[in-house]
Design a protein around this motif. Structure first.
Motif, PDB file in Angstrom:
ATOM      1  N   GLY A   1      29.736  44.970  41.195  1.00  0.00           N
ATOM      2  CA  GLY A   1      30.846  44.032  41.601  1.00  0.00           C
ATOM      3  C   GLY A   1      32.383  44.767  42.171  1.00  0.00           C
ATOM      4  N   LEU A   2      32.330  46.155  41.825  1.00  0.00           N
ATOM      5  CA  LEU A   2      33.606  46.857  41.958  1.00  0.00           C
ATOM      6  C   LEU A   2      33.643  47.071  43.650  1.00  0.00           C
TER       7      LEU A   2
ATOM      8  N   ALA B   1      38.398  48.616  35.082  1.00  0.00           N
ATOM      9  CA  ALA B   1      37.359  47.661  34.366  1.00  0.00           C
ATOM     10  C   ALA B   1      38.229  46.617  34.182  1.00  0.00           C
ATOM     11  N   THR B   2      39.279  46.569  33.363  1.00  0.00           N
ATOM     12  CA  THR B   2      39.867  45.473  32.876  1.00  0.00           C
ATOM     13  C   THR B   2      40.351  44.679  34.176  1.00  0.00           C
TER      14      THR B   2
ATOM     15  N   HIS C   1      39.138  44.540  36.858  1.00  0.00           N
ATOM     16  CA  HIS C   1      37.830  43.912  37.538  1.00  0.00           C
ATOM     17  C   HIS C   1      37.489  42.654  36.922  1.00  0.00           C
ATOM     18  N   LEU C   2      37.433  42.727  35.403  1.00  0.00           N
ATOM     19  CA  LEU C   2      36.811  41.803  34.746  1.00  0.00           C
ATOM     20  C   LEU C   2      37.726  40.540  34.727  1.00  0.00           C
TER      21      LEU C   2
ATOM     22  N   ILE D   1      36.891  38.913  37.949  1.00  0.00           N
ATOM     23  CA  ILE D   1      35.578  38.054  37.801  1.00  0.00           C
ATOM     24  C   ILE D   1      36.012  36.743  37.130  1.00  0.00           C
ATOM     25  N   ARG D   2      36.586  36.983  36.170  1.00  0.00           N
ATOM     26  CA  ARG D   2      36.733  35.738  35.357  1.00  0.00           C
ATOM     27  C   ARG D   2      37.637  34.622  36.050  1.00  0.00           C
TER      28      ARG D   2
ATOM     29  N   ARG E   1      25.773  34.701  38.530  1.00  0.00           N
ATOM     30  CA  ARG E   1      25.746  36.468  38.697  1.00  0.00           C
ATOM     31  C   ARG E   1      27.108  36.848  38.138  1.00  0.00           C
ATOM     32  N   LEU E   2      27.907  36.030  38.290  1.00  0.00           N
ATOM     33  CA  LEU E   2      29.467  36.471  37.841  1.00  0.00           C
ATOM     34  C   LEU E   2      29.484  36.560  36.262  1.00  0.00           C
TER      35      LEU E   2
ATOM     36  N   LEU F   1      27.506  39.735  35.116  1.00  0.00           N
ATOM     37  CA  LEU F   1      28.493  40.984  35.527  1.00  0.00           C
ATOM     38  C   LEU F   1      29.672  40.841  34.195  1.00  0.00           C
ATOM     39  N   GLU F   2      30.072  39.647  33.924  1.00  0.00           N
ATOM     40  CA  GLU F   2      31.282  39.879  33.054  1.00  0.00           C
ATOM     41  C   GLU F   2      30.738  40.062  31.756  1.00  0.00           C
TER      42      GLU F   2
ATOM     43  N   LEU G   1      30.153  43.891  31.607  1.00  0.00           N
ATOM     44  CA  LEU G   1      31.335  44.806  31.764  1.00  0.00           C
ATOM     45  C   LEU G   1      32.086  44.488  30.304  1.00  0.00           C
ATOM     46  N   THR G   2      32.077  43.396  29.669  1.00  0.00           N
ATOM     47  CA  THR G   2      32.804  43.338  28.743  1.00  0.00           C
ATOM     48  C   THR G   2      32.211  44.109  27.595  1.00  0.00           C
TER      49      THR G   2
ATOM     50  N   GLU H   1      32.957  47.823  27.986  1.00  0.00           N
ATOM     51  CA  GLU H   1      34.230  48.415  27.952  1.00  0.00           C
ATOM     52  C   GLU H   1      34.583  48.158  26.267  1.00  0.00           C
TER      53      GLU H   1
ATOM     54  N   ILE I   1      32.470  53.522  30.008  1.00  0.00           N
ATOM     55  CA  ILE I   1      32.292  52.883  31.319  1.00  0.00           C
ATOM     56  C   ILE I   1      31.590  54.010  32.329  1.00  0.00           C
TER      57      ILE I   1
END
Ligand SMILES: [Zn+2]
Ligand SMILES: [Zn+2]
Ligand SMILES: [Zn+2]
Ligand SMILES: [Zn+2]
Lengths: 137, 137
Positions: free
Chosen positions: A58-59, A85-86, A88-89, A92-93, B98-99, B102-103, B106-107, B110, B123
């Motif tokens: 999703g970046l 990354a942070t 982007h997270l 997303i949230r 989906r999100l 991803l979350e 990514l969490t 990281e 990463i």
DNA sequence: TCAAAAGCTTCAGTCTCTGGAGATATCTTG
DNA sequence: CAAGATATCTCCAGAGACTGAAGCTTTTGA
């Protein structure tokens, strides 16, 4: 050396998209054959695979551009990768939160309709007047 | 009669966007003043407010176009409104799912980085190789 | 050797706006 | 009523991230 079709098959990125990435300077313009066709190295394939995976996560291309730059300087601190990354997270949230609000509102609205005609349909009435919504969104 | 600026202020839709909606046939072309400026009725304001709210709820202009048509025939059955709402809800739920994947990914990625340099950053390594991911996404 | 497949460039379209340039209209204030 | 400020007009381009088609050339492989 790999043709653009080979690159596409191996990376899962469509051919026109590979050319688009080149135009956007996400990947270097490769060498050309005598007949002007693109010929890629395996390093270029790795780069493209990296981009593809980052997109799948999703970046944005803008974020990926920075990550690619970082990946070329492996001696650099990784702070920037984490910053990207942070953030982007966080995005997303936020999107998840917003979509959940929408889901809740729409579910409620639809469940509450007991009309026969469009004129009395709860969906239509709520759309016409946000005051009938229970949440902000 | 309302000027386009009035319409914008009252509905929260930006002026160029109102013109865009007209071009897309979402709203009717309004009357014009002697000097060729748009002059709207209050009914047009209601319509615009309806569209704005539907957009806020995430509906596409295509879906809104159908809803607008429905709202003009209040005697029609409301099945179609529900069909649109249901399919929009399904799309929202898919996006949420989906999100969330991803979350999660990514969490995890990281949190698992204990490197000093970009070359060892988790990463960057995960981006280079989807095999290091725990989920599909 | 010769046709099929793949590649080339260029342009346009997707979706939903958003902003700018340069000209005109309307409103406000003196 | 005139000047100046604000609003609006049309047309065009750009955003992001591609995707596809048209019309041509190169490569591949039977
Ligand atoms: Zn209903
Ligand atoms: Zn609402
Ligand atoms: Zn790291
Ligand atoms: Zn992955």
């Amino acid at each position: 050396m790999l043709s653009i079709g080979e690159m596409s098959r191996r990376s899962g990125v469509k051919v026109p998209t590979i050319r688009y990435y080149e135009q956007m300077n996400l990947i270097d313009a490769p060498e050309r054959s005598a007949g002007n066709q693109r010929r890629y190295t395996h390093a270029a394939l790795d780069r493209l695979t990296f981009i593809r995976h980052a997109r799948d996560l999703g970046l944005s291309l803008e974020a990926i551009r920075e990550l690619v730059r970082l990946s070329e300087n492996p001696a650099m601190p990784h702070d920037e990768a984490h910053r990207i990354a942070t953030s982007h997270l966080a995005a997303i949230r936020e999107r998840i939160a917003r979509l959940k609000r929408l889901e809740k509102e729409l579910t409620r609205v639809e469940a509450n309709c007991h009309a026969d005609q469009a004129g009395d349909c709860n969906i239509m009435q709520v759309l016409a007047d946000h005051g009938r919504c229970e949440t902000e969104h």
